[in-house]
Motif scaffolding. Structure first.
Motif, mmCIF file in Angstrom:
data_model
loop_
_atom_site.group_PDB
_atom_site.id
_atom_site.type_symbol
_atom_site.label_atom_id
_atom_site.label_comp_id
_atom_site.label_asym_id
_atom_site.label_seq_id
_atom_site.Cartn_x
_atom_site.Cartn_y
_atom_site.Cartn_z
ATOM 1 N N GLU A 1 5.095 -1.274 4.592
ATOM 2 C CA GLU A 1 5.865 -2.234 5.371
ATOM 3 C C GLU A 1 7.212 -2.464 4.695
ATOM 4 N N GLU B 1 -3.588 -5.486 1.064
ATOM 5 C CA GLU B 1 -3.919 -5.773 2.465
ATOM 6 C C GLU B 1 -3.199 -4.857 3.448
ATOM 7 N N ARG B 2 -2.459 -3.856 2.961
ATOM 8 C CA ARG B 2 -1.759 -2.951 3.864
ATOM 9 C C ARG B 2 -2.755 -2.210 4.774
ATOM 10 N N ARG B 3 -2.319 -1.980 6.008
ATOM 11 C CA ARG B 3 -3.172 -1.308 6.999
ATOM 12 C C ARG B 3 -3.464 0.133 6.584
ATOM 13 N N LYS B 4 -4.701 0.551 6.838
ATOM 14 C CA LYS B 4 -5.107 1.923 6.552
ATOM 15 C C LYS B 4 -5.601 2.591 7.826
ATOM 16 N N ILE B 5 -5.300 3.877 7.947
ATOM 17 C CA ILE B 5 -5.890 4.668 9.017
ATOM 18 C C ILE B 5 -6.621 5.839 8.379
#
Length: 298
Positions: free
Chosen positions: A225, A240-244
């Motif tokens: 981000e 807490e960063r989004r993971k895919i």
């Protein structure tokens, strides 16, 4: 100093401190390579849905191949994807989320202090000197000092450490990081258990494990981000960063010959680009020099 010259100086310094071991990599000297298959979800720009052949190298971080397993608490996992059309791309990770130097100059200078390594770790006095002289490296050095080896090569979580960019068809860039998450779960050794292990335990344990069936890892893509550093491998991104999930890697029981394979972390394919991280670019130069010396038998 010219970039290639600095990379050569770093390799020379590694040889001076850890010894020159002909035919071995100048870092992560001892390791084993296995064949694998990566099944992509199609969520990653450069890994389309479907199966891709891969080669996986697990290794000990020491440049000295005769160091015991316990003296290299940092373990490596390098994956080379063999894409259609003869294209290659690599993900080079270790079981530590950060690197200990922000710039090639700092890395090369810090190699000179590696002589004080004791049982694979830095004495407290040397550590204090490093923290004072290299403030950007403080967080990373503290993390690395507390490192414990995974209980198995396939029970470590491996991080590529560096940031990259995924590029869409409009030229928009999204910062990302890679993370390998083991199917077997993450487990670490206590210092006592690690010290009791015989030389080559990790390789023997892996060979025995794979004879019973495949081992696997899930490839997570961490989405950066605004404000997340893309030029500093000594700093972690917020957890807490989004993971895919980009796909799953299945490691099979057939061990491969090294045959001079080069796991250059900057080997790119369309849809992905290196970040501004100077250490990332420096690693490519250093790997090239190390590869040339190794394949020439020097």
């Amino acid at each position: 100093m010219e970039k290639k010259q600095l990379a050569g100086m770093a390799i020379d310094r590694i040889e001076k401190v850890f010894g020159k071991h002909n035919g071995y990599r100048r870092a992560h000297a001892r390791g084993v390579i296995y064949e694998a298959v990566f099944t992509a979800t199609g969520n990653a720009a450069h890994l389309q849905a479907g199966e891709t052949r891969a080669a996986v190298r697990f290794s000990h971080s020491s440049p000295n191949p005769v160091w015991t397993d316990a003296m290299s608490p940092v373990k490596g996992m390098a994956v080379q994807f063999q894409l259609p059309g003869g294209r290659l791309t690599n993900i080079v990770g270790v079981n530590a989320p950060v690197f200990f130097a922000k710039t090639p100059e700092t890395f090369t200078e810090m190699l000179g202090l590696a002589k004080s390594l004791k049982n694979g770790r830095l004495p407290l006095r040397t550590l204090v000197k490093l923290l004072v002289k290299y403030p950007d490296s403080r967080a990373a050095i503290k993390v690395l000092r507390k490192m414990h080896a995974p209980a198995s090569f396939v029970k470590g979580r491996y991080y590529a450490m560096h940031a990259f960019y995924f590029i869409d068809h409009k030229g928009n860039r999204t910062p990302v990081k890679y993370e390998w998450e083991p199917d077997a779960g993450v487990a670490a050794l206590s210092p006592k258990d690690a010290k009791a292990m015989e030389f080559g335990h990790f390789e023997q344990e892996l060979e025995s494990r794979l004879k019973k069936g495949p081992a696997g890892f899930r490839l997570n893509i961490i989405i950066g981000e605004p404000g997340d550093p893309t030029d500093d491998p000594t700093k972690e991104w917020p957890k807490e960063r989004r993971k895919i999930v980009a796909g799953h890697l299945e490691i099979r029981g057939s061990q491969l010959q090294d045959n001079g394979i080069l796991f250059d972390p900057t080997a790119m394919v369309p849809g992905i680009a290196c970040s501004e991280d100077r250490i990332l670019a420096f690693r490519s130069l250093a790997y090239s020099i190390s590869h040339a010396r190794r394949t020439e038998g020097t």
